[in-house]
Design a protein around this motif. Sequence first.
Motif, PDB file in Angstrom:
ATOM      1  N   ILE A   1       0.745  -1.332  -0.128  1.00 43.48           N
ATOM      2  CA  ILE A   1       0.211   0.157  -0.054  1.00 43.48           C
ATOM      3  C   ILE A   1       0.921   1.292  -0.207  1.00 43.48           C
ATOM      4  CG2 ILE A   1      -1.658   1.417   1.331  1.00 43.48           C
ATOM      5  CD1 ILE A   1      -3.044  -1.294   2.083  1.00 43.48           C
ATOM      6  N   GLU A   2       1.964   1.271   0.650  1.00 44.52           N
ATOM      7  CA  GLU A   2       2.955   2.392   0.758  1.00 44.52           C
ATOM      8  C   GLU A   2       3.467   2.434  -0.261  1.00 44.52           C
ATOM      9  OE1 GLU A   2       2.870   4.527   3.289  1.00 44.52           O
ATOM     10  OE2 GLU A   2       1.637   3.303   4.683  1.00 44.52           O
TER      11      GLU A   2
ATOM     12  N   THR B   1       0.987   3.724  -3.089  1.00 45.87           N
ATOM     13  CA  THR B   1       0.479   5.178  -2.741  1.00 45.87           C
ATOM     14  C   THR B   1       1.744   6.325  -3.064  1.00 45.87           C
ATOM     15  OG1 THR B   1      -0.712   4.597  -0.825  1.00 45.87           O
ATOM     16  CG2 THR B   1       0.020   6.818  -1.028  1.00 45.87           C
TER      17      THR B   1
ATOM     18  N   SER C   1       1.224   9.162  -6.008  1.00 44.47           N
ATOM     19  CA  SER C   1       1.344  10.761  -5.530  1.00 44.47           C
ATOM     20  C   SER C   1       2.713  11.210  -5.815  1.00 44.47           C
ATOM     21  CB  SER C   1       1.204  10.705  -3.814  1.00 44.47           C
ATOM     22  OG  SER C   1       2.170  10.153  -3.250  1.00 44.47           O
TER      23      SER C   1
ATOM     24  N   SER D   1      -7.598   1.087  -0.103  1.00 41.85           N
ATOM     25  CA  SER D   1      -6.827   1.452   0.961  1.00 41.85           C
ATOM     26  C   SER D   1      -5.865   2.421   0.666  1.00 41.85           C
ATOM     27  CB  SER D   1      -5.984   0.335   1.503  1.00 41.85           C
ATOM     28  OG  SER D   1      -6.826  -0.689   2.327  1.00 41.85           O
ATOM     29  N   VAL D   2      -5.427   2.244  -0.906  1.00 42.63           N
ATOM     30  CA  VAL D   2      -4.538   3.333  -1.239  1.00 42.63           C
ATOM     31  C   VAL D   2      -5.238   4.513  -1.354  1.00 42.63           C
ATOM     32  CG1 VAL D   2      -3.334   4.147  -3.394  1.00 42.63           C
ATOM     33  CG2 VAL D   2      -3.131   1.802  -2.492  1.00 42.63           C
ATOM     34  N   ALA D   3      -6.493   4.628  -1.894  1.00 39.19           N
ATOM     35  CA  ALA D   3      -7.414   5.757  -2.031  1.00 39.19           C
ATOM     36  C   ALA D   3      -7.533   6.491  -0.531  1.00 39.19           C
ATOM     37  CB  ALA D   3      -8.859   5.443  -2.410  1.00 39.19           C
ATOM     38  N   ARG D   4      -7.645   5.532   0.298  1.00 37.33           N
ATOM     39  CA  ARG D   4      -8.178   6.372   1.757  1.00 37.33           C
ATOM     40  C   ARG D   4      -6.656   6.938   1.773  1.00 37.33           C
ATOM     41  NH1 ARG D   4     -10.936   1.693   2.673  1.00 37.33           N
ATOM     42  NH2 ARG D   4      -9.110   0.480   3.596  1.00 37.33           N
ATOM     43  N   GLN D   5      -5.240   6.569   1.819  1.00 39.35           N
ATOM     44  CA  GLN D   5      -4.209   7.068   2.048  1.00 39.35           C
ATOM     45  C   GLN D   5      -3.859   8.151   1.237  1.00 39.35           C
ATOM     46  OE1 GLN D   5      -2.175   5.841   4.441  1.00 39.35           O
ATOM     47  NE2 GLN D   5      -1.128   4.455   3.739  1.00 39.35           N
ATOM     48  N   LEU D   6      -4.699   8.464   0.204  1.00 39.60           N
ATOM     49  CA  LEU D   6      -4.588   9.646  -0.816  1.00 39.60           C
ATOM     50  C   LEU D   6      -5.607  10.840  -0.316  1.00 39.60           C
ATOM     51  CD1 LEU D   6      -3.697   8.085  -4.021  1.00 39.60           C
ATOM     52  CD2 LEU D   6      -2.373   9.396  -2.854  1.00 39.60           C
TER      53      LEU D   6
END
Length: 897
Positions: free
Chosen positions: A18-19, A22, A26, A49-54
């Motif tokens: 995920i990190e 992301t 970005s 999960s990536v979308a939530r991170q962004l």
Amino acid sequence: MAEHSDGGQDLVGRRDLIEEVTAAISGTQYLGAILVGEAGVGKTALAHSVARQLDGNAAVLPISASPSLRKVPFGALSPYLRTLSINDVGSSVAVYRSIMAHLETSTNGDMLTPLFLVDDSHELDDSTSVLLSQLVTGRRARILALSRTTPGPMSELGSLWQDGLLNRYEVQPLTADEVHELCERELGGDVLASVSITLGATSGGNPMFLLALLRQGRRSGYLGVRNKVWRLVGHAPPLDLSLVDLIKSRFRRRSSEEIAVLETLSLAEPMPFDALVQCTDRQAVATLHEDGLITVSGGRERVASLSHPLYGEVIRHDVPAGRSLAIRRQVLNLLDKQSSSADGFLRFVGWGLDCGLPPDDKTLLHAAVVANRLYDADFALRAARAVHTPDLRGSSLVEIARAQMMRGNLPYAREIVDEVLEQCTSFLLAKDASLLSVALHVRGSNPPEAIRTDAARWQRIVEQIAADSGNDPAVLIGASVSRNGYRILEGFALNYEGRFVEAEAVLRDILADQYCTDEVRLAGLTLLGEALGSTGRGIEGASATNEALQIIASHGHQFVAHWEFVVTRHFLSLAHAGCWDDIEELLERFIRSKPGGPSPFSGMNEIAQGLISLRKGLMRTARTCLILAVEGLRESDQNQLMPMALGLAAFACAMVGDTTRARTYAADFAAGEGNGTRQARLIGKIHVIAANALFQGAAKSIEELRVVAARAEGDGMDVLAALTLELSARLGDERCFDQLARLTDNFEGPEGAVISAMAKSAALRDPGGLVEAARLAQSAGYLLIAAECLGKAVKFLSQRGEEHRSRSIQQQLNQIVAQLEGLQSPQFSQVHSTSKLTQREQDIARLAANGYTNRDIALEQGVSVRTVEGHLYRIFAKLGITRREELPGGGDTTSTG
């Protein structure tokens, strides 16, 4: 998806990925990313999960492609084209303008980067794929595309990846550890390793499939919980319909030739690649292999299989009975019954029985033997019962008895074995039946005497056969081989009784004999390794048991039935030496890699992990593992480890303050104390005694341990004696160190070196030596012993008045104690203060802290109430306290007053 059912948990095993994704989306190096993986592997959950991170840095625009929209230009973009007129729907320019307008609206003037999140991008129509590529390359938006491994991302997005504009990530199935973590998360409790190993193998590590199996297992009762531990119960249920539909969707567009290949493999996998192409279409096989639906192993013998364990189960269910029979007959004509695969051989025999074309009786008997070695009692019974040749009747009865023993029908198995031995006229049959009789006897009372009875009966049969032969040279050689066989049983009985020195002499004599066959040799080496490891020569013992494992490996499936016998004793030899890394490798090779329900290795992984954690001082981990070990051994304990597991579990629970469970396991041990080998029973017993120190006071436990240690040393059980003295020292015994140092002086392996260094320095009351011993212990991973060494050093320095050095070492001690995972043993509580108390005062302080009344303490300690009151007065004065609640060492919340 790899999410917990409530959707609120982090993804198991995906944090690093995920990190990375992301960062790629970005950052400035890429314009987006492509996630590639099989259906159900968790791409969608990972993308969310990536979308939530962004969140706050990107405006996410989801796009869902599908087969039904693939032929519709811009069909996947329809949610963003509602303002288009009917006439403009087919215009690329109009669609582009509409999408751009939507992008401007979606960002609300916040300068957020639009991010297209494209699910099933391999199903995109060409027009949408081109348009998205134009938007991305024009820096109008970024993209996170999700795609199946095959056929893979559409050509336009694939080109962006090849041009270095998108980064591609393979989303892999979960690892074994991640599967176990997800099982624990979904079931909400501790899980036996056999559960996660079996479900991991069935699901192939696919998170969606795994979650479906877990939920179905709970509903059907296949997954059961006992004492808060999840285990497998009975046979696996049929697959859930939703999971079946998901799997079937992978095959819906396949040609009739490709379906024929899949049906054949579902019935015959794994099968030789050449046989597969002979009975199906070669081009169809090549296409399915290219698309990742079948796999073909390399090497000299190419073998074909379906690419996922569940595919076969789903496809087989839909093959009509007539077609299934026709396929089996066709494949049967192409396969060689001498398949290098045991599963392949059993399938060959099973098909012959199914099709009314059974193989000859010798092949059927061999199939029964192989099935029993693989713990498939049902197939063994089926094959053995089909044998009708009179000369093979005795051997077929032995395999029937073995299968019945695995099913738990011990009286029936005993009846069959005794019948075979009464009429036995064959060396081979006498050996097989006698060894099975021993296996039955170790589950009863007084096993050593019963083993010797079996050996004597075997000897009588051998001597009778030899006497009837008329000095036939071949028979005389067979008799010599058999004599070593029944002599091995004497070594087994001696080990069982803990008479390891005597056993060593017997076993070395057998191993030196010219008629020592490979099977006798592997048994002799295994028992010799057990004897050596139990007398302080763990490295030499492990070398012997490892040689036995190599003999098994070099003979294919011939000696596979001896696996659990050898592996268990190899583990114990390595444990006596403290070779933890070697134990990890052993578990990986022989236990964790073997899926299945209850098996001879059930609980072995957990007891090994628990013992390692206990020796290292990782008390909370040890408690969890040993609780699991006990539950696993309740399912199957062919190696009779339960007495040891119960004692270790009681001790681990006591060390972390779980007194309720400590009492329960101590009671369970007492109820079954007569089971197992003498060494296993005594290991369990000394740990129960040590655990009972919380309830009866350390002084009483120390005296009991010293009695066991003296008897063990007198009987030559040196490792047990040393372990007993170590526990006694842990409870505060200052008299044991000379004896412990002498015992461990020549012990092999890291553990012997650590304990010897600690005992020698403690006997000399040498703080400097204890600090050095602590360093040695810490470097070898023995944190508990390191803490004990430093604690003694602090005590001795304080008694000498060397407070400065004492405080310096106390800081080191505090750092190590913090790593001991919830340890609540009183010995590390208020080291300075409790060192001022006598042993009797420490016992009374502990009982008082755990809620015992003065009268209860008096009864427990065998003194008057007034004596207890006097002790408490002096304890309070020494510790500078005024209330019982301030006493160190509390943890038992059960009051008897």
